[in-house]
Design a protein around this motif. Structure first.
Motif, short mmCIF file in Angstrom:
data_model
loop_
_atom_site.label_atom_id
_atom_site.label_comp_id
_atom_site.label_asym_id
_atom_site.label_seq_id
_atom_site.Cartn_x
_atom_site.Cartn_y
_atom_site.Cartn_z
N ALA A 86 0.96 -1.14 -0.03
CA ALA A 86 0.16 0.03 -0.10
C ALA A 86 0.93 1.30 -0.03
O ALA A 86 0.46 2.03 -0.79
CB ALA A 86 -0.97 -0.15 1.15
N ARG A 87 1.79 1.20 0.70
CA ARG A 87 2.96 2.32 0.81
C ARG A 87 3.56 2.48 -0.84
O ARG A 87 3.77 3.72 -1.07
CB ARG A 87 3.83 2.33 1.92
CG ARG A 87 3.59 2.52 3.42
CD ARG A 87 4.50 2.68 4.15
NE ARG A 87 5.31 1.47 4.58
CZ ARG A 87 4.73 0.47 5.27
NH1 ARG A 87 3.58 0.39 5.95
NH2 ARG A 87 5.38 -0.71 5.42
N ALA A 88 3.85 1.56 -1.36
CA ALA A 88 4.46 1.43 -2.50
C ALA A 88 3.61 2.12 -3.48
O ALA A 88 3.68 2.89 -4.49
CB ALA A 88 5.07 0.25 -3.06
N ALA A 101 -7.99 -0.91 -1.23
CA ALA A 101 -8.10 -2.51 -1.27
C ALA A 101 -6.88 -3.08 -0.92
O ALA A 101 -7.37 -4.20 -0.01
CB ALA A 101 -8.61 -2.81 -2.77
N VAL A 102 -5.80 -2.85 -1.30
CA VAL A 102 -4.56 -3.47 -0.95
C VAL A 102 -4.36 -3.38 0.69
O VAL A 102 -4.01 -4.41 1.50
CB VAL A 102 -3.39 -2.94 -1.68
CG1 VAL A 102 -2.02 -3.50 -1.15
CG2 VAL A 102 -3.63 -3.22 -2.97
N ALA A 103 -4.65 -2.02 1.10
CA ALA A 103 -4.40 -1.83 2.52
C ALA A 103 -5.30 -2.65 3.61
O ALA A 103 -5.19 -2.90 4.67
CB ALA A 103 -4.46 -0.34 2.77
N GLY A 104 -6.51 -3.01 3.04
CA GLY A 104 -7.63 -3.73 3.64
C GLY A 104 -7.17 -5.11 3.70
O GLY A 104 -7.94 -6.01 4.54
N ASN A 113 4.25 -12.13 -5.62
CA ASN A 113 4.20 -11.43 -6.90
C ASN A 113 2.87 -10.82 -6.89
O ASN A 113 1.86 -11.08 -6.23
CB ASN A 113 4.47 -12.52 -7.96
CG ASN A 113 3.58 -13.86 -7.99
OD1 ASN A 113 2.29 -13.60 -7.45
ND2 ASN A 113 3.88 -14.87 -8.37
N VAL A 114 2.64 -10.22 -8.02
CA VAL A 114 1.39 -9.57 -8.51
C VAL A 114 0.37 -10.42 -8.71
O VAL A 114 -0.80 -10.12 -8.28
CB VAL A 114 1.46 -8.66 -9.70
CG1 VAL A 114 0.25 -8.06 -10.03
CG2 VAL A 114 2.66 -7.71 -9.58
N GLN A 115 0.60 -11.64 -9.21
CA GLN A 115 -0.72 -12.68 -9.50
C GLN A 115 -1.24 -13.16 -7.90
O GLN A 115 -2.56 -12.99 -7.94
CB GLN A 115 -0.07 -13.67 -10.13
CG GLN A 115 -1.12 -14.91 -10.35
CD GLN A 115 -2.22 -14.56 -11.43
OE1 GLN A 115 -1.85 -13.61 -12.30
NE2 GLN A 115 -3.29 -15.38 -11.42
N GLN A 116 -0.38 -13.35 -7.00
CA GLN A 116 -1.12 -13.59 -5.76
C GLN A 116 -1.85 -12.60 -5.24
O GLN A 116 -2.94 -12.59 -4.62
CB GLN A 116 -0.08 -13.80 -4.71
CG GLN A 116 0.66 -15.31 -4.93
CD GLN A 116 1.79 -15.73 -3.90
OE1 GLN A 116 2.14 -14.83 -3.29
NE2 GLN A 116 2.31 -16.92 -4.13
N LEU A 117 -1.36 -11.19 -5.49
CA LEU A 117 -2.22 -10.28 -4.91
C LEU A 117 -3.47 -9.77 -5.25
O LEU A 117 -4.30 -9.70 -4.95
CB LEU A 117 -1.11 -8.83 -4.72
CG LEU A 117 -1.75 -7.66 -4.19
CD1 LEU A 117 -2.15 -7.58 -2.77
CD2 LEU A 117 -0.82 -6.58 -4.53
N ALA A 118 -3.31 -9.99 -6.77
CA ALA A 118 -4.46 -9.79 -7.45
C ALA A 118 -5.58 -10.74 -7.26
O ALA A 118 -6.90 -10.63 -7.02
CB ALA A 118 -4.23 -9.84 -9.09
N GLU A 119 -5.25 -12.08 -7.23
CA GLU A 119 -6.02 -13.21 -6.70
C GLU A 119 -6.54 -12.98 -5.53
O GLU A 119 -7.94 -13.16 -5.27
CB GLU A 119 -5.21 -14.51 -6.98
CG GLU A 119 -4.90 -14.95 -8.05
CD GLU A 119 -4.10 -16.30 -8.07
OE1 GLU A 119 -3.78 -16.94 -6.95
OE2 GLU A 119 -4.05 -16.88 -9.10
#
Length: 123
Positions: A86-88, A101-104, A113-119
């Motif tokens: 979230a800071r990035a 959404a990311v901070a929550g 990686n981005v894939q895990q975060l998006a999932e």
């Protein structure tokens, strides 16, 4: 106050503005070569042009969320937790809905990686 660095005098500058006024207000491309004009969006392009894609939005598929995350996060941001990501995103001026959404997400989970975060965001 004139600094003397202008190539044209004030009268010629006003004359050139008057000559271009019609072209700039016409709403048509002002370039003579067609290849200078921007291309229209293709049918299979993600709909990022309609505004930022945020998880939980209608039409926010895994691919569009992953694309939006990848636009703002590089490979060097991973592995990281939700707070670090979230800071990035804030540093890179990402849309507020995406940052929220990311901070929550769970602070204890680390994303590789981005894939895990998006999932995690789409689920």
């Amino acid at each position: 106050m004139q600094r003397g660095s202008d190539r044209l005098n004030v009268h010629r500058d006003d004359e050139m503005k008057h000559e271009l006024r019609g072209l700039l207000r016409s709403g048509h491309p002002t370039r003579t070569e067609e290849w200078h004009d921007p291309e229209p969006a293709a049918d299979d392009d993600p709909e990022v042009w309609a505004g930022p894609v945020a998880p939980g939005q209608v039409g926010a598929s895994l691919e569009t969320v992953r694309l939006e995350l990848a636009r703002h996060l590089g490979r060097h941001a991973f592995p990281a937790g939700a707070g670090e990501l979230a800071r990035a995103l804030r540093r890179r001026n990402a849309p507020g809905a995406l940052i929220d959404a990311v901070a929550g997400q769970s602070r204890s989970h680390r994303y590789e990686n981005v894939q895990q975060l998006a999932e995690a965001l789409v689920a």
